[in-house]
Design a protein around this motif. Structure first.
Motif, PDB file in Angstrom:
ATOM      1  N   MET A 146       0.820  -1.197   0.000  1.00  0.00           N
ATOM      2  CA  MET A 146       0.000   0.000   0.000  1.00  0.00           C
ATOM      3  C   MET A 146       0.863   1.260   0.000  1.00  0.00           C
ATOM      4  O   MET A 146       0.436   2.277  -0.524  1.00  0.00           O
ATOM      5  N   VAL A 147       2.056   1.184   0.564  1.00  0.00           N
ATOM      6  CA  VAL A 147       2.915   2.361   0.629  1.00  0.00           C
ATOM      7  C   VAL A 147       3.214   2.930  -0.763  1.00  0.00           C
ATOM      8  O   VAL A 147       3.145   4.156  -0.947  1.00  0.00           O
ATOM      9  N   PRO A 148       3.512   2.101  -1.777  1.00  0.00           N
ATOM     10  CA  PRO A 148       3.740   2.686  -3.111  1.00  0.00           C
ATOM     11  C   PRO A 148       2.521   3.460  -3.633  1.00  0.00           C
ATOM     12  O   PRO A 148       2.679   4.511  -4.268  1.00  0.00           O
ATOM     13  N   LEU A 149       1.324   2.963  -3.362  1.00  0.00           N
ATOM     14  CA  LEU A 149       0.112   3.691  -3.781  1.00  0.00           C
ATOM     15  C   LEU A 149       0.028   5.036  -3.073  1.00  0.00           C
ATOM     16  O   LEU A 149      -0.280   6.062  -3.687  1.00  0.00           O
ATOM     17  N   LEU A 150       0.308   5.032  -1.775  1.00  0.00           N
ATOM     18  CA  LEU A 150       0.256   6.273  -0.996  1.00  0.00           C
ATOM     19  C   LEU A 150       1.287   7.278  -1.498  1.00  0.00           C
ATOM     20  O   LEU A 150       0.985   8.458  -1.672  1.00  0.00           O
ATOM     21  N   ARG A 151       2.476   6.800  -1.773  1.00  0.00           N
ATOM     22  CA  ARG A 151       3.546   7.695  -2.239  1.00  0.00           C
ATOM     23  C   ARG A 151       3.237   8.246  -3.646  1.00  0.00           C
ATOM     24  O   ARG A 151       3.544   9.390  -3.943  1.00  0.00           O
ATOM     25  N   ARG A 152       2.634   7.438  -4.483  1.00  0.00           N
ATOM     26  CA  ARG A 152       2.271   7.904  -5.830  1.00  0.00           C
ATOM     27  C   ARG A 152       1.230   9.021  -5.745  1.00  0.00           C
ATOM     28  O   ARG A 152       1.317  10.026  -6.456  1.00  0.00           O
ATOM     29  N   VAL A 153       0.244   8.853  -4.867  1.00  0.00           N
ATOM     30  CA  VAL A 153      -0.766   9.900  -4.685  1.00  0.00           C
ATOM     31  C   VAL A 153      -0.106  11.169  -4.161  1.00  0.00           C
ATOM     32  O   VAL A 153      -0.391  12.275  -4.639  1.00  0.00           O
ATOM     33  N   THR A 154       0.792  11.027  -3.204  1.00  0.00           N
ATOM     34  CA  THR A 154       1.491  12.190  -2.653  1.00  0.00           C
ATOM     35  C   THR A 154       2.285  12.903  -3.751  1.00  0.00           C
ATOM     36  O   THR A 154       2.253  14.130  -3.846  1.00  0.00           O
ATOM     37  N   ALA A 155       2.982  12.142  -4.579  1.00  0.00           N
ATOM     38  CA  ALA A 155       3.769  12.746  -5.664  1.00  0.00           C
ATOM     39  C   ALA A 155       2.876  13.488  -6.653  1.00  0.00           C
ATOM     40  O   ALA A 155       3.194  14.606  -7.077  1.00  0.00           O
ATOM     41  N   CYS A 156       1.768  12.885  -7.030  1.00  0.00           N
ATOM     42  CA  CYS A 156       0.851  13.545  -7.976  1.00  0.00           C
ATOM     43  C   CYS A 156       0.203  14.774  -7.344  1.00  0.00           C
ATOM     44  O   CYS A 156       0.022  15.794  -8.010  1.00  0.00           O
ATOM     45  N   ALA A 157      -0.132  14.682  -6.069  1.00  0.00           N
ATOM     46  CA  ALA A 157      -0.741  15.831  -5.386  1.00  0.00           C
ATOM     47  C   ALA A 157       0.240  16.987  -5.304  1.00  0.00           C
ATOM     48  O   ALA A 157      -0.140  18.153  -5.446  1.00  0.00           O
ATOM     49  N   THR A 158       1.510  16.680  -5.104  1.00  0.00           N
ATOM     50  CA  THR A 158       2.529  17.721  -5.019  1.00  0.00           C
ATOM     51  C   THR A 158       2.666  18.476  -6.335  1.00  0.00           C
ATOM     52  O   THR A 158       2.992  19.658  -6.352  1.00  0.00           O
ATOM     53  N   ALA A 159       2.373  17.809  -7.448  1.00  0.00           N
ATOM     54  CA  ALA A 159       2.459  18.449  -8.769  1.00  0.00           C
ATOM     55  C   ALA A 159       1.323  19.433  -9.020  1.00  0.00           C
ATOM     56  O   ALA A 159       1.377  20.216  -9.966  1.00  0.00           O
ATOM     57  N   VAL A 160       0.297  19.388  -8.195  1.00  0.00           N
ATOM     58  CA  VAL A 160      -0.846  20.289  -8.364  1.00  0.00           C
ATOM     59  C   VAL A 160      -0.501  21.629  -7.719  1.00  0.00           C
ATOM     60  O   VAL A 160      -0.394  21.737  -6.506  1.00  0.00           O
ATOM     61  N   ASN A 161      -0.316  22.643  -8.561  1.00  0.00           N
ATOM     62  CA  ASN A 161       0.035  23.978  -8.060  1.00  0.00           C
ATOM     63  C   ASN A 161      -1.165  24.912  -8.038  1.00  0.00           C
ATOM     64  O   ASN A 161      -1.487  25.489  -7.028  1.00  0.00           O
ATOM     65  N   ASP A 162      -1.805  25.039  -9.174  1.00  0.00           N
ATOM     66  CA  ASP A 162      -2.932  25.960  -9.310  1.00  0.00           C
ATOM     67  C   ASP A 162      -4.139  25.146  -9.753  1.00  0.00           C
ATOM     68  O   ASP A 162      -4.290  24.840 -10.934  1.00  0.00           O
TER      69      ASP A 162
END
Length: 141
Positions: free
Chosen positions: A1-17
């Motif tokens: 599950m950790v890879p799924l969590l980290r992938r979501v975190t990485a994609c969320a970090t790319a959201v700026n505006d």
């Protein structure tokens, strides 16, 4: 599950505006869906705290889907409106097709999207934060 969590975190970090980044929001949705379904499968096995975290993820993924649907719809309506305007230039005024309804549709969709994005801000901030991974994992360990 950790890879799924980290992938979501990485994609969320790319959201700026969130008002403009349609592709980043869609990538976040795509990344979050497997996490949502994994949590959904595990929910009956864990306590209320886990189910609450699952519900947070589920609601945010649903909102991301709604935002994406509006983004796709607005793009399609704008294309159709542009084609109608081109057509209207080639025909007499009596045969022109009004585009005001399409203008209102785009305006209404953009307002609805704005409301959804405002509601998503808290979830995306949570996903961007390292506590997101810990919040989920703390409920299963």
């Amino acid at each position: 599950m950790v890879p799924l969590l980290r992938r979501v975190t990485a994609c969320a970090t790319a959201v700026n505006d969130m008002t403009r980044c349609t592709e980043e929001l869609h990538r976040l949705r795509v990344a979050a869906k497997p996490l949502r379904y994994t949590l959904e499968l595990l929910a009956p096995l864990y306590d209320r705290a886990f189910r609450m975290q699952y519900e947070r993820v589920r609601a945010a993924v649903q909102q991301l889907g709604d935002v994406h649907d509006l983004d796709v719809m607005v793009a399609a309506v704008r294309t159709q409106r542009a084609e109608l305007r081109l057509y209207n230039r080639t025909v007499p005024e009596t045969r022109r097709i009004p585009t005001a309804t399409l203008d209102r549709l785009v305006t209404d969709a953009r307002q609805r999207r704005s409301t959804l994005v405002t509601g998503l801000a808290e979830s995306i901030a949570w996903w961007q934060n390292e506590t997101f991974v810990r919040d989920i994992l703390d409920t299963v360990c």
